[in-house]
Design a protein around this motif. Sequence first.
Motif, PDB file in Angstrom:
ATOM      1  N   ARG A  77       1.017  -1.075   0.181  1.00 42.21           N
ATOM      2  CA  ARG A  77      -0.307   0.219  -0.331  1.00 42.21           C
ATOM      3  C   ARG A  77       1.340   1.166   0.042  1.00 42.21           C
ATOM      4  O   ARG A  77       0.606   2.044  -0.555  1.00 42.21           O
ATOM      5  N   PHE A  78       1.760   1.507   0.231  1.00 42.77           N
ATOM      6  CA  PHE A  78       2.736   2.593   0.990  1.00 42.77           C
ATOM      7  C   PHE A  78       4.138   2.388   0.447  1.00 42.77           C
ATOM      8  O   PHE A  78       4.265   3.554  -0.146  1.00 42.77           O
ATOM      9  N   LEU A  79       4.049   1.312  -0.286  1.00 36.21           N
ATOM     10  CA  LEU A  79       5.665   1.790  -0.854  1.00 36.21           C
ATOM     11  C   LEU A  79       5.710   1.218  -2.442  1.00 36.21           C
ATOM     12  O   LEU A  79       6.754   1.487  -2.868  1.00 36.21           O
ATOM     13  N   GLY A  96       1.923   1.227  -7.216  1.00 34.18           N
ATOM     14  CA  GLY A  96       0.876   0.824  -7.847  1.00 34.18           C
ATOM     15  C   GLY A  96       1.060  -1.444  -7.962  1.00 34.18           C
ATOM     16  O   GLY A  96       0.559  -2.102  -9.060  1.00 34.18           O
ATOM     17  N   ARG A  97       2.487  -1.002  -7.837  1.00 32.46           N
ATOM     18  CA  ARG A  97       2.693  -2.983  -8.015  1.00 32.46           C
ATOM     19  C   ARG A  97       2.744  -3.610  -6.833  1.00 32.46           C
ATOM     20  O   ARG A  97       2.404  -3.002  -5.548  1.00 32.46           O
ATOM     21  N   ALA A 126       7.835  -8.770   0.027  1.00 32.44           N
ATOM     22  CA  ALA A 126       7.401  -7.299   0.629  1.00 32.44           C
ATOM     23  C   ALA A 126       8.932  -8.103   2.384  1.00 32.44           C
ATOM     24  O   ALA A 126       9.060  -7.252   3.189  1.00 32.44           O
ATOM     25  N   ASP A 127       8.667  -8.956   2.443  1.00 31.72           N
ATOM     26  CA  ASP A 127       9.442  -9.421   3.793  1.00 31.72           C
ATOM     27  C   ASP A 127      11.108  -9.239   3.592  1.00 31.72           C
ATOM     28  O   ASP A 127      11.432  -8.371   4.973  1.00 31.72           O
ATOM     29  N   MET A 128      11.371  -8.626   2.907  1.00 26.82           N
ATOM     30  CA  MET A 128      12.903  -8.381   2.325  1.00 26.82           C
ATOM     31  C   MET A 128      12.731  -7.012   2.429  1.00 26.82           C
ATOM     32  O   MET A 128      13.809  -6.204   2.650  1.00 26.82           O
ATOM     33  N   ILE A 129      12.130  -6.504   2.130  1.00 27.50           N
ATOM     34  CA  ILE A 129      11.592  -4.826   2.062  1.00 27.50           C
ATOM     35  C   ILE A 129      10.533  -4.857   3.224  1.00 27.50           C
ATOM     36  O   ILE A 129      12.142  -3.236   4.595  1.00 27.50           O
TER      37      ILE A 129
END
Length: 326
Positions: free
Chosen positions: A245-247, A250-251, A258-261
């Motif tokens: 949603r925040f990062l 659009g993808r 997601a866990d890496m981010i």
Amino acid sequence: MALPLSILDLAHIGEGETASDSFTASVALAQRAEELGYERIWYAEHHNMDSIASSATSVLIAHVAAHTRTIRLGAGGVMLPNHAPLTIAEQFGTLETLHPGRIDLGLGRAPGSDQQTMRALRRSPAVADAFPQDVLELQGYLAGESRIPGVDATPGKGTNVPLYILGSSLFGAQLAAALGLPYAFASHFAPAALEEAVALYRREFKPSAQLEQPYVMAALNVIAADTTEEAQEQFLSAKRFRVSRFLGRGRTFTPEEADMILESPAGQQLLQMAKYSAVGDPDEVKAYVDRFAEHARADELIVVFSAPDRKAWLRSAELLARAYGL
């Protein structure tokens, strides 16, 4: 004695859902919350967010009010610089006329959107500077004491819809204290200034016709489940959803991505936004909520149920109410 417990329903649109699905879920939550003994439910004004359906906040409040009987409903909040105070007075005066004694009006000065959306709303960044004067103008319309000669809100005049100032910084705390209004702090996503803002508000509060003593509402995230493991699984899903949603821009991301981010600096900042989160079985959640209430020096708690799964979302509301003794 337990504090009043309320809900901030972000009217989220889940994966594979439509706005219509979100509205159906909001009605179901409100009806269940009414049965369980929650004090109020608020909806927030956001624009140009494909995961939030509460952009037309007053319309959603009207819809939910028509499908409930006693629970208080309101805005948490209306971003007043996006609107003329007279328009909001008429909207919430209409709501109060239709549903007497059940309507709240929380006010914020943020845009509830990005820069491009501000342009689409015909809003200039400078209008936020007039927020204190706009609050007073709105208050005058609702009290039947218009600050603009010859202009009244119909409906609205004399309804005295209670106002709340929302904030995540010292500005809102100072304004709420100066005007003698209740103060709701957005600690569910902006936790940094909670203690300082509440202390300032309580120290500088001036009694008003609406409120004799300071009144603090503090927000937190809650995921309650039958087991700790289930709650932690939902919390991980919620954190992954925040990444998209925040990062995402659009993808979408795989769970592994997601866990890496989440381990990156940007991801750590997202996690910090959810600092105040009660996650666990009912006993664990109740213990956290009690600690948070004392930490925030709150008179009322407003909860965001952040489990992305609809069944788990509604289950959190049921389990918290049971544990809290509503």
